[in-house]
Design a protein around this motif. Structure first.
Motif, PDB file in Angstrom:
ATOM      1  N   THR A  33       0.812  -1.208   0.000  1.00  0.00           N
ATOM      2  CA  THR A  33       0.000   0.000   0.000  1.00  0.00           C
ATOM      3  C   THR A  33       0.846   1.259   0.000  1.00  0.00           C
ATOM      4  O   THR A  33       0.602   2.196  -0.770  1.00  0.00           O
ATOM      5  CB  THR A  33      -0.934   0.004   1.224  1.00  0.00           C
ATOM      6  N   LEU A  34       1.850   1.296   0.867  1.00  0.00           N
ATOM      7  CA  LEU A  34       2.634   2.516   1.048  1.00  0.00           C
ATOM      8  C   LEU A  34       3.955   2.506   0.285  1.00  0.00           C
ATOM      9  O   LEU A  34       4.522   3.566   0.039  1.00  0.00           O
ATOM     10  CB  LEU A  34       2.916   2.734   2.541  1.00  0.00           C
ATOM     11  N   GLY A  35       4.444   1.313  -0.064  1.00  0.00           N
ATOM     12  CA  GLY A  35       5.748   1.223  -0.715  1.00  0.00           C
ATOM     13  C   GLY A  35       5.886   2.039  -1.979  1.00  0.00           C
ATOM     14  O   GLY A  35       6.899   2.732  -2.177  1.00  0.00           O
ATOM     15  N   PRO A  36       4.905   2.004  -2.907  1.00  0.00           N
ATOM     16  CA  PRO A  36       5.052   2.777  -4.141  1.00  0.00           C
ATOM     17  C   PRO A  36       5.194   4.277  -3.931  1.00  0.00           C
ATOM     18  O   PRO A  36       5.718   4.980  -4.803  1.00  0.00           O
ATOM     19  CB  PRO A  36       3.765   2.450  -4.906  1.00  0.00           C
ATOM     20  N   PHE A  37       4.731   4.783  -2.761  1.00  0.00           N
ATOM     21  CA  PHE A  37       4.819   6.218  -2.521  1.00  0.00           C
ATOM     22  C   PHE A  37       6.188   6.649  -1.998  1.00  0.00           C
ATOM     23  O   PHE A  37       6.502   7.832  -2.003  1.00  0.00           O
ATOM     24  CB  PHE A  37       3.738   6.655  -1.520  1.00  0.00           C
ATOM     25  N   VAL A  38       6.992   5.688  -1.538  1.00  0.00           N
ATOM     26  CA  VAL A  38       8.299   6.038  -0.970  1.00  0.00           C
ATOM     27  C   VAL A  38       9.193   6.721  -1.990  1.00  0.00           C
ATOM     28  O   VAL A  38       9.746   7.799  -1.713  1.00  0.00           O
ATOM     29  CB  VAL A  38       8.968   4.785  -0.371  1.00  0.00           C
ATOM     30  N   LEU A  43      11.750  11.601  -4.111  1.00  0.00           N
ATOM     31  CA  LEU A  43      12.041  12.516  -5.222  1.00  0.00           C
ATOM     32  C   LEU A  43      11.530  13.917  -4.927  1.00  0.00           C
ATOM     33  O   LEU A  43      12.213  14.913  -5.210  1.00  0.00           O
ATOM     34  CB  LEU A  43      11.411  11.967  -6.500  1.00  0.00           C
ATOM     35  N   TRP A  44      10.341  13.999  -4.359  1.00  0.00           N
ATOM     36  CA  TRP A  44       9.781  15.297  -3.981  1.00  0.00           C
ATOM     37  C   TRP A  44      10.697  15.993  -2.983  1.00  0.00           C
ATOM     38  O   TRP A  44      11.010  17.182  -3.118  1.00  0.00           O
ATOM     39  CB  TRP A  44       8.386  15.049  -3.403  1.00  0.00           C
ATOM     40  N   TRP A  45      11.122  15.260  -1.975  1.00  0.00           N
ATOM     41  CA  TRP A  45      12.016  15.811  -0.955  1.00  0.00           C
ATOM     42  C   TRP A  45      13.326  16.285  -1.586  1.00  0.00           C
ATOM     43  O   TRP A  45      13.847  17.352  -1.250  1.00  0.00           O
ATOM     44  CB  TRP A  45      12.305  14.734   0.097  1.00  0.00           C
ATOM     45  N   LEU A  46      13.878  15.483  -2.511  1.00  0.00           N
ATOM     46  CA  LEU A  46      15.152  15.824  -3.131  1.00  0.00           C
ATOM     47  C   LEU A  46      15.036  17.091  -3.971  1.00  0.00           C
ATOM     48  O   LEU A  46      15.915  17.971  -3.910  1.00  0.00           O
ATOM     49  CB  LEU A  46      15.621  14.656  -4.003  1.00  0.00           C
ATOM     50  N   VAL A  47      13.978  17.191  -4.749  1.00  0.00           N
ATOM     51  CA  VAL A  47      13.792  18.389  -5.588  1.00  0.00           C
ATOM     52  C   VAL A  47      13.665  19.632  -4.722  1.00  0.00           C
ATOM     53  O   VAL A  47      14.233  20.689  -5.034  1.00  0.00           O
ATOM     54  CB  VAL A  47      12.547  18.209  -6.485  1.00  0.00           C
ATOM     55  N   ALA A  48      12.940  19.507  -3.603  1.00  0.00           N
ATOM     56  CA  ALA A  48      12.800  20.663  -2.710  1.00  0.00           C
ATOM     57  C   ALA A  48      14.128  20.996  -2.038  1.00  0.00           C
ATOM     58  O   ALA A  48      14.479  22.184  -1.887  1.00  0.00           O
ATOM     59  CB  ALA A  48      11.721  20.385  -1.658  1.00  0.00           C
ATOM     60  N   ALA A  49      14.896  19.977  -1.618  1.00  0.00           N
ATOM     61  CA  ALA A  49      16.169  20.222  -0.942  1.00  0.00           C
ATOM     62  C   ALA A  49      17.199  20.855  -1.871  1.00  0.00           C
ATOM     63  O   ALA A  49      18.016  21.688  -1.447  1.00  0.00           O
ATOM     64  CB  ALA A  49      16.711  18.921  -0.358  1.00  0.00           C
ATOM     65  N   LEU A  50      17.188  20.467  -3.142  1.00  0.00           N
ATOM     66  CA  LEU A  50      18.129  21.026  -4.114  1.00  0.00           C
ATOM     67  C   LEU A  50      17.708  22.406  -4.602  1.00  0.00           C
ATOM     68  O   LEU A  50      18.458  23.035  -5.362  1.00  0.00           O
ATOM     69  CB  LEU A  50      18.264  20.080  -5.313  1.00  0.00           C
ATOM     70  N   LEU A 250      -6.430  15.165  -0.969  1.00  0.00           N
ATOM     71  CA  LEU A 250      -7.365  14.668  -1.974  1.00  0.00           C
ATOM     72  C   LEU A 250      -6.937  13.290  -2.492  1.00  0.00           C
ATOM     73  O   LEU A 250      -7.754  12.373  -2.605  1.00  0.00           O
ATOM     74  CB  LEU A 250      -7.450  15.663  -3.140  1.00  0.00           C
ATOM     75  N   GLY A 251      -5.654  13.154  -2.804  1.00  0.00           N
ATOM     76  CA  GLY A 251      -5.179  11.867  -3.296  1.00  0.00           C
ATOM     77  C   GLY A 251      -5.278  10.769  -2.264  1.00  0.00           C
ATOM     78  O   GLY A 251      -5.721   9.653  -2.566  1.00  0.00           O
ATOM     79  N   ALA A 252      -4.881  11.068  -1.016  1.00  0.00           N
ATOM     80  CA  ALA A 252      -4.918  10.052   0.035  1.00  0.00           C
ATOM     81  C   ALA A 252      -6.352   9.655   0.368  1.00  0.00           C
ATOM     82  O   ALA A 252      -6.651   8.468   0.573  1.00  0.00           O
ATOM     83  CB  ALA A 252      -4.214  10.575   1.287  1.00  0.00           C
ATOM     84  N   LEU A 253      -7.243  10.622   0.399  1.00  0.00           N
ATOM     85  CA  LEU A 253      -8.639  10.321   0.742  1.00  0.00           C
ATOM     86  C   LEU A 253      -9.289   9.469  -0.341  1.00  0.00           C
ATOM     87  O   LEU A 253     -10.000   8.495  -0.043  1.00  0.00           O
ATOM     88  CB  LEU A 253      -9.413  11.618   0.942  1.00  0.00           C
TER      89      LEU A 253
END
Length: 283
Positions: A33-38, A43-50, A250-253
């Motif tokens: 359930t949660l693995g595909p979101f990791v 990637l989201w975190w990396l783009v924001a950090a860079l 919205l996506g999670a719900l």
């Protein structure tokens, strides 16, 4: 002449090796359930950090989590969610009450189908958001406007699914029921309705998916509350973290609603009433 008797060879069966930890982890429901979101979150975190994009345009997961805690503490997000789910409930309820009877009527009455089929295809091609300008003129910025758009979005896919489901019922079953003395009404209730249920379940799932997106669009344009309105209002004041939070909510719900209710309902319907033995789907 002597015979040499062969001694029995003792073989000791080795106990099966336990599966590696990573394989057992992959097989768990939580990981599936949660693995595909990791990787997506990483990637989201990396783009924001860079700082690929300016912080005023793109924020990372920590800022969104902080905004989530803030809106929960103030009670804003629960209130908006409650409003959105209430509107969705009204739209789904009226959509089912209208779409199911009309769908079966169009499917069962050839003359009505010949008359209504071009109309169904015509309105199915008109996007729900195209109705918003005229709906605002008719009903203003009200719950009626949002409900109208939701019902419109749900009804037509549902009706088309009902018609497709009725067409898929084997004619042999209908002839067999009639040969056993079943009247037209009994054939409809005991053969056609159950036989069309797999397609109807898929139509409900599809229609609700369209309706969920239409709800967000309607709340952005005509709403005064709800998650869509929250995102649009955050854009107006430049709070990009709240916009990201709205998208995540919205996506999670919807994922939870689909995985816990809609997908099991469709799978159970197909396995119970369908002409196949099993629906191979993972939700």
């Amino acid at each position: 002449m002597t015979t040499v008797s062969a001694k029995p060879v003792r073989t000791t069966a080795r106990p099966p090796r336990p599966a590696p930890l990573w394989r057992r982890l992959v097989r768990t429901g939580t990981f599936r359930t949660l693995g595909p979101f990791v990787p997506v979150i990483a990637l989201w975190w990396l783009v924001a950090a860079l700082e690929v994009f300016p912080e005023s345009f793109f924020v990372g997961p920590p800022e969104v989590v902080d905004k989530l805690g803030e809106l929960l503490e103030k009670g804003i997000l629960p209130g908006y969610l409650s409003d959105s789910l209430t509107r969705l409930g009204y739209g789904v309820g009226f959509g089912l009450l209208i779409g199911l009877p009309l769908g079966y009527a169009v499917a069962m009455l050839p003359r009505l189908r010949r008359f209504c089929w071009p109309i169904l295809l015509f309105f199915q091609a008109i996007a729900d958001i195209a109705w918003l300008p005229i709906v605002i003129v008719w009903f203003g910025f009200s719950l009626t406007s949002v409900t109208f758009v939701l019902v419109y979005t749900i009804v037509f896919p549902l009706m088309l699914s009902v018609v497709a489901g009725v067409e898929q019922v084997p004619r042999e079953l209908i002839r067999a029921a009639r040969s056993l003395g079943a009247g037209r009404w009994r054939v409809f209730l005991e053969v056609i309705v159950p036989g069309a249920l797999p397609s109807v379940a898929g139509g409900i799932r599809t229609g609700l998916g369209y309706g969920w997106r239409a709800l967000v669009a309607a709340e952005i344009i005509v709403g005064t509350s709800g998650v869509g309105f929250m995102m649009f209002d955050a854009r107006r004041v430049g709070d990009i973290s709240q916009v990201f939070l709205g998208m995540a909510v919205l996506g999670a719900l919807w994922y939870a609603l689909d995985a816990l209710i809609l997908a099991p309902f469709e799978r159970a319907t197909v396995e119970r009433w369908g002409m196949v033995r099993r629906l191979e789907a993972d939700g």
